[in-house]
Design an enzyme around this catalytic site. Structure first.
Site, PDB file in Angstrom:
ATOM      1  N   GLU A  70       0.849  -1.193   0.000  1.00  0.00           N
ATOM      2  CA  GLU A  70       0.000   0.000   0.000  1.00  0.00           C
ATOM      3  C   GLU A  70       0.884   1.243   0.000  1.00  0.00           C
ATOM      4  OE1 GLU A  70      -2.094   0.736   3.859  1.00  0.00           O
ATOM      5  OE2 GLU A  70      -1.571  -1.354   4.248  1.00  0.00           O
ATOM      6  N   CYS A  94      -3.457  -3.762   4.193  1.00  0.00           N
ATOM      7  CA  CYS A  94      -2.503  -4.760   4.694  1.00  0.00           C
ATOM      8  C   CYS A  94      -2.792  -6.176   4.186  1.00  0.00           C
ATOM      9  CB  CYS A  94      -2.475  -4.743   6.219  1.00  0.00           C
ATOM     10  SG  CYS A  94      -2.094  -3.116   6.869  1.00  0.00           S
ATOM     11  N   THR A 128       2.692   3.567  16.070  1.00  0.00           N
ATOM     12  CA  THR A 128       2.429   2.309  15.346  1.00  0.00           C
ATOM     13  C   THR A 128       2.928   2.378  13.899  1.00  0.00           C
ATOM     14  OG1 THR A 128       0.171   2.985  14.719  1.00  0.00           O
ATOM     15  CG2 THR A 128       0.400   1.810  16.784  1.00  0.00           C
ATOM     16  N   SER A 172     -10.858   1.198  13.777  1.00  0.00           N
ATOM     17  CA  SER A 172     -10.091   0.174  13.053  1.00  0.00           C
ATOM     18  C   SER A 172      -9.810  -1.028  13.951  1.00  0.00           C
ATOM     19  CB  SER A 172      -8.794   0.742  12.461  1.00  0.00           C
ATOM     20  OG  SER A 172      -7.835   0.962  13.442  1.00  0.00           O
ATOM     21  N   HIS A 218      -2.368 -10.575  11.647  1.00  0.00           N
ATOM     22  CA  HIS A 218      -1.870  -9.280  11.192  1.00  0.00           C
ATOM     23  C   HIS A 218      -1.569  -8.470  12.466  1.00  0.00           C
ATOM     24  CE1 HIS A 218      -1.349  -5.439   9.480  1.00  0.00           C
ATOM     25  NE2 HIS A 218      -2.515  -4.953   9.897  1.00  0.00           N
ATOM     26  N   ASN A 234       4.910  -1.618  12.484  1.00  0.00           N
ATOM     27  CA  ASN A 234       3.943  -2.062  11.486  1.00  0.00           C
ATOM     28  C   ASN A 234       4.570  -2.048  10.095  1.00  0.00           C
ATOM     29  OD1 ASN A 234       1.608  -2.782  10.188  1.00  0.00           O
ATOM     30  ND2 ASN A 234       0.432  -0.964  10.762  1.00  0.00           N
TER      31      ASN A 234
END
Ligand code: COA
Length: 389
Positions: free
Chosen positions: A79, A111, A152, A201, A233, A275
């Site tokens: 992405e 993701c 993150t 989220s 994930h 991440n």
């Protein structure tokens, strides 16, 4: 047919931010970042590392001559793509020396992109048993300085070779997937930084997990007891902990404890990297394989993939005998241990750097330039210039 992951490697840039120091700079209790969010260090990408070079470095760490000859599909999940038209896969194909008869494409769904690559690779290998497929998950997670998502962030890539008769993990053809149009996280074309509704989220992730897990159990008749370990994930490592707590809510305590113990091994690398969006689930799988105890052949591992926006999928695989012989634990530990710590001001400056948006040429000068086998040296006449050492 036995199809699955034959090789797996990863790459992350050689600079990082210490999460306790970031917390101090933001006037936040360090425990919020290290325990509440569950991160220790955060990889930052200097300007000379983009999603293409990160992926090429991850791929070069695992490919041998036989792979380069037999790979006939390069699938680039990201992405953080660098061009609206050309796929990052084409550059990786060239930079890694894969044979010219291969096809190369990019896959995007937050993701989830690398998981889409795995699903496509499985179908392709089922029709072409001699084929090998290179699947990449490569990203730079950027929310911006002093934003809610700042702790993150991260940067890195995972590369996997999928084939028949794999040496690491056989993949079952039994997954449950789900798509719903929601706005929990996205990045408009004009923005270098992601937009996120953080709490929404988190909830969307858990709702998707619940839906696909219930569906998977109905489809397959399998239950939690059929799984030795679960991988997720991991946008930040506390998220997977929330996932295990949700999955084991109505299970015996011993089941939860068992999964939680493996989970600690599966987040060893993610805690040090942060991440990496498309690669995060697979970095966690790699961490479990390399940092966990040797599991018996046939042990079933669950994988939950989630890409905001959103697509989720639960699928599974079984470990092969002697899988530990085909991993590179020492190399991956050195990669992370030999990184240089950035001061907070260096990090802030690096995060905010970007390539010119007006089409001007740039030559990137960087003292970290020696890092990686592949890196970006600049942009000339609108064309990215990569070198391979
Ligand atoms: N010691 C230990 N834990 C602490 C703490 C302390 N001193 N201070 C806070 N915490 C805990 C909170 O209780 C909370 O835990 P919980 O999630 O189990 O309830 C956690 O730290 C985070 O605190 P919170 O106040 O919710 O943080 P925040 O408002 O800064 O938001 C995110 C955190 C993750 C939502 C935010 O960083 C974000 O938006 N990240 C990007 C989105 C993302 O990754 N989404 C995941 C789905 S893909």
């Amino acid at each position: 047919m036995d199809i699955g992951i034959d090789k797996i490697g990863f790459y992350s840039p050689n600079v990082y931010v210490d999460m306790e120091k970031l917390a101090e700079a933001r006037d936040v209790e360090p425990a919020k970042y290290t325990i509440g969010i569950g991160q220790e260090r955060m990889a930052i990408a200097p300007l000379h590392q983009d999603s293409v070079s990160l992926a090429a470095n991850a791929a070069l760490s695992i490919l041998d001559e036989d792979d380069k000859e037999k790979i006939d599909f390069v699938l680039f999940g990201s992405e953080s793509g660098v061009d609206h038209s050309k796929s990052g896969a084409v550059w990786v194909h060239q930079l890694t020396g894969i044979n010219k008869e291969a096809r190369s494409v990019e896959l995007k769904q937050a993701c989830y992109g690398a998981t889409a690559g795995i699903k496509m690779a499985m179908g392709h290998i089922a029709l072409n048993p001699e084929s090998k497929v290179l699947v990449l998950g490569t990203d730079i997670a950027k929310y911006g300085v002093k934003t809610g998502g700042e702790p993150t962030q991260g940067a890195g890539a995972v590369a996997m070779v999928l084939s028949s008769n794999p040496r690491l993990l056989s993949l079952d053809n039994d997954s449950a997937a789900l798509t719903k149009d929601i706005s929990d996280f996205w990045r408009p074309l004009y923005s270098d930084y992601a937009f996120v509704d953080g709490k929404f989220s988190n909830q969307a992730y858990l709702d998707f997990l619940n839906d696909v897990w219930v569906n998977y159990q109905e489809k397959t008749g399998r239950t939690l007891k059929d799984f030795e370990a679960m991988t997720f994930h991991v946008p930040y490592t506390k998220m997977g902990k929330k996932a295990i707590l949700a999955m084991t809510e109505n299970e015996e305590e011993s089941e939860r404890d068992r999964l939680m113990e493996y989970y600690q091994s599966s987040i060893y690398y993610n805690k040090q990297v942060g991440n990496i969006y498309t690669g995060s689930l697979y970095l966690s799988l790699l961490s479990l394989l390399e940092q966990g105890p040797e599991l018996e052949a046939g042990s079933r591992i669950g994988l939950f993939s989630y890409g905001s926006g959103a697509v989720g999928e639960f699928f599974s695989g079984t470990l092969k005998a002697d899988y530990k012989n085909y991993l590179s634990k020492d190399k991956h530990e050195s990669l992370l241990n030999e990184r240089r710590e950035l001061s907070i001001s260096e990090y802030e400056e690096m995060l905010q750097q970007s390539l010119p948006k007006d089409g001007a040429d740039i030559e990137i000068e960087s003292e970290d330039m020696k890092e990686g086998t592949v890196y970006l040296t600049g942009v000339k006449e609108h064309i990215r210039q990569y070198v391979k050492k």
